[in-house]
Scaffold this active site. Structure first.
Site, PDB file in Angstrom:
ATOM      1  N   ARG A  21      11.946  -2.893  -4.462  1.00 56.64           N
ATOM      2  CA  ARG A  21      10.569  -2.928  -3.939  1.00 56.64           C
ATOM      3  C   ARG A  21       9.560  -3.094  -5.089  1.00 56.64           C
ATOM      4  O   ARG A  21       8.973  -4.147  -5.262  1.00 56.64           O
ATOM      5  CB  ARG A  21      10.289  -1.647  -3.122  1.00 56.64           C
ATOM      6  CG  ARG A  21       9.007  -1.710  -2.301  1.00 56.64           C
ATOM      7  CD  ARG A  21       7.742  -1.443  -3.072  1.00 56.64           C
ATOM      8  NE  ARG A  21       7.679  -0.080  -3.626  1.00 56.64           N
ATOM      9  CZ  ARG A  21       6.726   0.340  -4.442  1.00 56.64           C
ATOM     10  NH1 ARG A  21       5.747  -0.476  -4.819  1.00 56.64           N
ATOM     11  NH2 ARG A  21       6.755   1.562  -4.938  1.00 56.64           N
ATOM     12  N   ASP A  22       9.386  -2.050  -5.901  1.00 59.43           N
ATOM     13  CA  ASP A  22       8.358  -2.106  -6.958  1.00 59.43           C
ATOM     14  C   ASP A  22       8.681  -3.225  -7.947  1.00 59.43           C
ATOM     15  O   ASP A  22       7.782  -3.909  -8.448  1.00 59.43           O
ATOM     16  CB  ASP A  22       8.302  -0.753  -7.670  1.00 59.43           C
ATOM     17  CG  ASP A  22       6.977  -0.486  -8.364  1.00 59.43           C
ATOM     18  OD1 ASP A  22       6.330  -1.449  -8.804  1.00 59.43           O
ATOM     19  OD2 ASP A  22       6.587   0.689  -8.480  1.00 59.43           O
ATOM     20  N   HIS A 213       6.606   9.197 -10.285  1.00 55.61           N
ATOM     21  CA  HIS A 213       6.810   7.742 -10.333  1.00 55.61           C
ATOM     22  C   HIS A 213       6.040   7.229 -11.545  1.00 55.61           C
ATOM     23  O   HIS A 213       4.818   7.257 -11.563  1.00 55.61           O
ATOM     24  CB  HIS A 213       6.270   7.144  -9.024  1.00 55.61           C
ATOM     25  CG  HIS A 213       6.283   5.658  -8.941  1.00 55.61           C
ATOM     26  ND1 HIS A 213       7.207   4.977  -8.166  1.00 55.61           N
ATOM     27  CD2 HIS A 213       5.499   4.706  -9.484  1.00 55.61           C
ATOM     28  CE1 HIS A 213       6.976   3.672  -8.250  1.00 55.61           C
ATOM     29  NE2 HIS A 213       5.938   3.483  -9.045  1.00 55.61           N
ATOM     30  N   HIS A 215       5.284   4.482 -14.831  1.00 54.60           N
ATOM     31  CA  HIS A 215       5.375   3.128 -15.401  1.00 54.60           C
ATOM     32  C   HIS A 215       5.295   3.234 -16.923  1.00 54.60           C
ATOM     33  O   HIS A 215       4.616   4.105 -17.463  1.00 54.60           O
ATOM     34  CB  HIS A 215       4.266   2.237 -14.847  1.00 54.60           C
ATOM     35  CG  HIS A 215       4.573   1.745 -13.462  1.00 54.60           C
ATOM     36  ND1 HIS A 215       5.059   0.496 -13.202  1.00 54.60           N
ATOM     37  CD2 HIS A 215       4.502   2.372 -12.263  1.00 54.60           C
ATOM     38  CE1 HIS A 215       5.268   0.355 -11.904  1.00 54.60           C
ATOM     39  NE2 HIS A 215       4.936   1.477 -11.303  1.00 54.60           N
ATOM     40  N   CYS A 246       2.278  -3.059  -9.821  1.00 57.58           N
ATOM     41  CA  CYS A 246       1.462  -3.340  -8.638  1.00 57.58           C
ATOM     42  C   CYS A 246       0.640  -4.599  -8.881  1.00 57.58           C
ATOM     43  O   CYS A 246      -0.155  -4.647  -9.825  1.00 57.58           O
ATOM     44  CB  CYS A 246       0.526  -2.161  -8.362  1.00 57.58           C
ATOM     45  SG  CYS A 246      -0.631  -2.511  -7.024  1.00 57.58           S
ATOM     46  N   ASN A 255       8.133  -0.286 -14.334  1.00 58.96           N
ATOM     47  CA  ASN A 255       8.460   1.135 -14.143  1.00 58.96           C
ATOM     48  C   ASN A 255       9.262   1.629 -15.339  1.00 58.96           C
ATOM     49  O   ASN A 255       9.856   0.849 -16.079  1.00 58.96           O
ATOM     50  CB  ASN A 255       9.367   1.311 -12.921  1.00 58.96           C
ATOM     51  CG  ASN A 255       8.641   1.145 -11.608  1.00 58.96           C
ATOM     52  OD1 ASN A 255       8.377   0.029 -11.176  1.00 58.96           O
ATOM     53  ND2 ASN A 255       8.320   2.242 -10.979  1.00 58.96           N
TER      54      ASN A 255
HETATM   55  N1  COA Z   1       2.997  -6.337   7.820  1.00 57.29           N
HETATM   56  C1  COA Z   1       2.850  -7.620   8.173  1.00 57.29           C
HETATM   57  N2  COA Z   1       1.671  -8.179   8.446  1.00 57.29           N
HETATM   58  C2  COA Z   1       0.599  -7.376   8.390  1.00 57.29           C
HETATM   59  C3  COA Z   1       0.693  -6.033   8.049  1.00 57.29           C
HETATM   60  C4  COA Z   1       1.956  -5.507   7.747  1.00 57.29           C
HETATM   61  N3  COA Z   1       2.128  -4.246   7.389  1.00 57.29           N
HETATM   62  N4  COA Z   1      -0.526  -5.508   8.071  1.00 57.29           N
HETATM   63  C5  COA Z   1      -1.379  -6.490   8.416  1.00 57.29           C
HETATM   64  N5  COA Z   1      -0.685  -7.626   8.614  1.00 57.29           N
HETATM   65  C6  COA Z   1      -1.185  -8.926   8.961  1.00 57.29           C
HETATM   66  C7  COA Z   1      -2.042  -8.876  10.182  1.00 57.29           C
HETATM   67  O1  COA Z   1      -1.236  -9.031  11.332  1.00 57.29           O
HETATM   68  C8  COA Z   1      -2.946 -10.059   9.965  1.00 57.29           C
HETATM   69  O2  COA Z   1      -2.240 -11.249  10.246  1.00 57.29           O
HETATM   70  P1  COA Z   1      -2.958 -12.543  10.808  1.00 57.29           P
HETATM   71  O3  COA Z   1      -3.962 -12.938   9.761  1.00 57.29           O
HETATM   72  O4  COA Z   1      -1.848 -13.520  10.980  1.00 57.29           O
HETATM   73  O5  COA Z   1      -3.594 -12.091  12.067  1.00 57.29           O
HETATM   74  C9  COA Z   1      -3.159 -10.055   8.474  1.00 57.29           C
HETATM   75  O6  COA Z   1      -2.047  -9.367   7.925  1.00 57.29           O
HETATM   76  C10 COA Z   1      -4.430  -9.353   8.065  1.00 57.29           C
HETATM   77  O7  COA Z   1      -4.445  -8.091   8.676  1.00 57.29           O
HETATM   78  P2  COA Z   1      -5.417  -6.944   8.187  1.00 57.29           P
HETATM   79  O8  COA Z   1      -5.190  -5.717   8.976  1.00 57.29           O
HETATM   80  O9  COA Z   1      -6.814  -7.492   8.120  1.00 57.29           O
HETATM   81  O10 COA Z   1      -4.821  -6.639   6.804  1.00 57.29           O
HETATM   82  P3  COA Z   1      -5.433  -6.911   5.407  1.00 57.29           P
HETATM   83  O11 COA Z   1      -5.479  -8.356   5.094  1.00 57.29           O
HETATM   84  O12 COA Z   1      -6.681  -6.128   5.294  1.00 57.29           O
HETATM   85  O13 COA Z   1      -4.295  -6.239   4.496  1.00 57.29           O
HETATM   86  C11 COA Z   1      -2.615  -4.621   4.042  1.00 57.29           C
HETATM   87  C12 COA Z   1      -3.993  -4.863   4.570  1.00 57.29           C
HETATM   88  C13 COA Z   1      -2.453  -3.149   3.783  1.00 57.29           C
HETATM   89  C14 COA Z   1      -1.595  -5.072   5.070  1.00 57.29           C
HETATM   90  C15 COA Z   1      -2.381  -5.441   2.762  1.00 57.29           C
HETATM   91  O14 COA Z   1      -3.451  -5.212   1.903  1.00 57.29           O
HETATM   92  C16 COA Z   1      -1.092  -5.088   2.101  1.00 57.29           C
HETATM   93  O15 COA Z   1      -0.029  -5.438   2.562  1.00 57.29           O
HETATM   94  N6  COA Z   1      -1.158  -4.389   0.953  1.00 57.29           N
HETATM   95  C17 COA Z   1       0.036  -3.918   0.285  1.00 57.29           C
HETATM   96  C18 COA Z   1      -0.158  -3.973  -1.182  1.00 57.29           C
HETATM   97  C19 COA Z   1       1.078  -3.504  -1.894  1.00 57.29           C
HETATM   98  O16 COA Z   1       2.172  -3.435  -1.381  1.00 57.29           O
HETATM   99  N7  COA Z   1       0.890  -3.195  -3.170  1.00 57.29           N
HETATM  100  C20 COA Z   1       1.943  -2.810  -4.030  1.00 57.29           C
HETATM  101  C21 COA Z   1       2.522  -1.493  -3.722  1.00 57.29           C
HETATM  102  S1  COA Z   1       1.536  -0.144  -4.255  1.00 57.29           S
HETATM  103 ZN    ZN Z   2       4.999   1.609  -9.137  1.00 53.58          ZN
END
Ligand code: COA
Ligand code: ZN
Length: 324
Positions: A21-22, A213, A215, A246, A255
Site C-alpha cells: 500500500r504505502d 508508522h 518514514h 504519501c 518508510n
Molecule cells: N474509491 C473509489 N472512488 C471514490 C472513492 C473511493 N474511496 N471516493 C470517492 N470516489 C470517487 C467518487 O465516486 C467520484 O467519482 P466520479 O467523479 O466518477 O463521480 C470521485 O471519486 C470524486 O469523489 P469525491 O467524493 O468528490 O472525492 P474527492 O475527489 O474529494 O476525493 C478521496 C476524496 C478521499 C476519495 C481522495 O482524496 C482520495 O482517495 N485520497 C486518498 C489519498 C491517499 O491515499 N493518500 C495516501 C495515503 S495517506
Molecule cells: Zn506512510
C-alpha cells in the site's frame, strides 16, 4: 553509561508490512495486478502480523492502487496473517467490506492542511466520516484501526501540537477504533519526540492498541523506531525495501525499511516472527517489479554476521613477509 542502563522494550513485537500500500502508492510505475499478487504472496510467507495489501481510495487520487478489489480477492491468504487495507471515506469502506478484510486501516491527518491536501476534506468532515465508518465496520464485525498522519510534524504547517494529537486519538478510541497508528508522514520525527508522544499516548489511552508508522525521509527512521520500542511500543509499520510515501505530502519518501527494522530487532534478541531470509528474497525482487532499484542497504551488505572469504593474495603476502 554502562550496559545495564540500556532500556529495553518488549521481548516480542509485531511488524506490519505496508509496502503493497504505502510503497506502491507513490511509485511512478503502475505495477500490474499479477506482479502485486506475487509480491503480497511472497510477503505472506515471511511471518508478518499484518499485511496492508492495498487502499480503497479514488483511482484519480491514487492510480497505482486502482485494482484494490482484485488484489484483495486474489491474494493467497495465509492463516495467522491479518490482511488489512487503507480506507479514507465511506465509499472506500463499502468497497473494502466487499473484500472480506481481517481489519481496516482508516486514515486522517492531525494537521488541517495535510488532511485537506490528502483527503479533500476538513478534519471535521474526516472525523465525522471516520466515526460513521468505525460504526459500520463494527456492524460487519471488522475491527477498524485509525492511522493519524502528520502527528510529528506537517510539511505544510510545521510543528503539530501533541495535545491536539492526543485529543483526536481519544475521540477516535471512544468512537470504537480498534487501535491508533501514529504516523510520521514525512520523516519529521526525532527520537525523544517519538518517545514522549508514545509515552503520553499510553498514559492517556492505556487500553488503546498503539502502532508507530515511521518514514526515513531524514535518516532518523530506525533511531525513532528504537525510541518507540524503548517507550513501550510493540507494533511497527514498515515497508520492504524502504519503499513508500504519501503523494500528497511534499518531500515524502520511503518508510523505515522492514528488513532493516527486523534485522535490528533480531540483533537485539527481540522476537518479530519475521523470517529475514525470506524477506530479503522478496526485497531482491523489487527492482523487477517497480522498474528501479530501491537500494536496500541490508540486501547489499547482508545480515551483520555474513562474513567473506579473505582475498586470495592475503595469505601469500603474509607468508612472503615471514609472518607466522
Ligand atoms: N474509491 C473509489 N472512488 C471514490 C472513492 C473511493 N474511496 N471516493 C470517492 N470516489 C470517487 C467518487 O465516486 C467520484 O467519482 P466520479 O467523479 O466518477 O463521480 C470521485 O471519486 C470524486 O469523489 P469525491 O467524493 O468528490 O472525492 P474527492 O475527489 O474529494 O476525493 C478521496 C476524496 C478521499 C476519495 C481522495 O482524496 C482520495 O482517495 N485520497 C486518498 C489519498 C491517499 O491515499 N493518500 C495516501 C495515503 S495517506
Ligand atoms: Zn506512510
Amino acid at each position: 553509561m554502562n550496559a545495564a542502563a540500556f532500556v529495553r522494550g518488549a521481548a516480542h513485537v509485531e511488524i506490519n508490512e505496508v509496502a503493497p500500500r504505502d510503497g506502491l502508492q507513490i511509485e511512478p510505475l503502475v505495477v500490474p495486478t499479477e506482479a502485486k499478487l506475487g509480491f503480497v504472496d511472497a510477503l505472506s510467507a515471511c511471518g508478518f502480523a499484518r499485511i496492508e495489501a492495498t487502499s480503497f481510495t479514488s483511482a484519480r487520487a491514487i492510480p497505482a492502487l486502482a485494482d484494490a478489489e482484485a488484489v484483495m480477492h486474489r491474494m493467497q491468504r495465509v492463516p495467522g496473517v491479518r490482511y488489512t487495507a487503507l480506507v479514507p471515506n465511506l465509499r472506500g469502506l463499502e468497497r473494502a467490506l466487499s473484500c472480506a478484510p481481517d481489519e481496516l486501516n482508516l486514515v486522517m491527518s492531525a494537521s488541517e492542511t495535510h488532511n485537506r491536501a490528502n483527503l479533500r476534506m476538513t478534519r471535521a468532515q474526516s472525523l465525522a466520516q471516520l466515526e460513521a465508518m468505525i460504526a459500520e465496520a463494527g456492524k460487519a464485525g471488522v475491527p477498524a484501526n485509525v492511522s493519524l498522519s502528520t502527528v510529528f510534524g506537517c510539511p505544510f504547517e510545521g510543528e503539530v501540537d501533541d495535545a491536539e494529537v492526543l485529543a483526536l486519538a481519544q475521540r477516535l478510541a471512544e468512537a470504537g477504533a480498534a487501535g491508533i497508528t501514529l504516523c510520521d508522514t514525512t520523516g519529521m520525527a526525532y527520537p525523544d519526540q517519538v518517545a514522549h508522544l508514545c509515552m503520553a499516548f499510553q498514559a492517556r489511552l492505556p487500553a488503546a492498541a498503539l502502532t508507530i508508522h515511521l518514514h526515513n525521509t531524514r535518516g532518523m527512521g530506525l533511531a525513532n523506531a528504537l525510541a518507540a520500542w524503548q517507550a513501550g511500543v510493540t507494533r511497527f509499520d514498515a515497508a520492504a525495501g524502504g519503499l513508500g510515501g504519501c503523494p500528497y505530502a511534499p518531500g515524502a519518501s520511503g518508510n523505515v525499511s522492514t528488513e532493516e527494522l527486523v534485522h535490528m530487532f533480531a540483533a537485539m534478541g527481540v522476537e518479530t516472527g519475521v523470517d529475514l531470509g525470506r524477506l530479503l528474497q522478496a526485497v531482491a525482487g523489487l527492482p523487477d517489479m517497480i522498474g528501479r532499484d530501491p537500494g536496500s542497504q541490508l540486501l547489499r551488505a547482508g545480515p551483520r554476521l555474513r562474513t567473506h572469504r579473505p582475498p586470495d593474495w592475503l595469505a601469500a603476502h603474509f607468508a612472503a613477509a615471514g609472518a607466522a
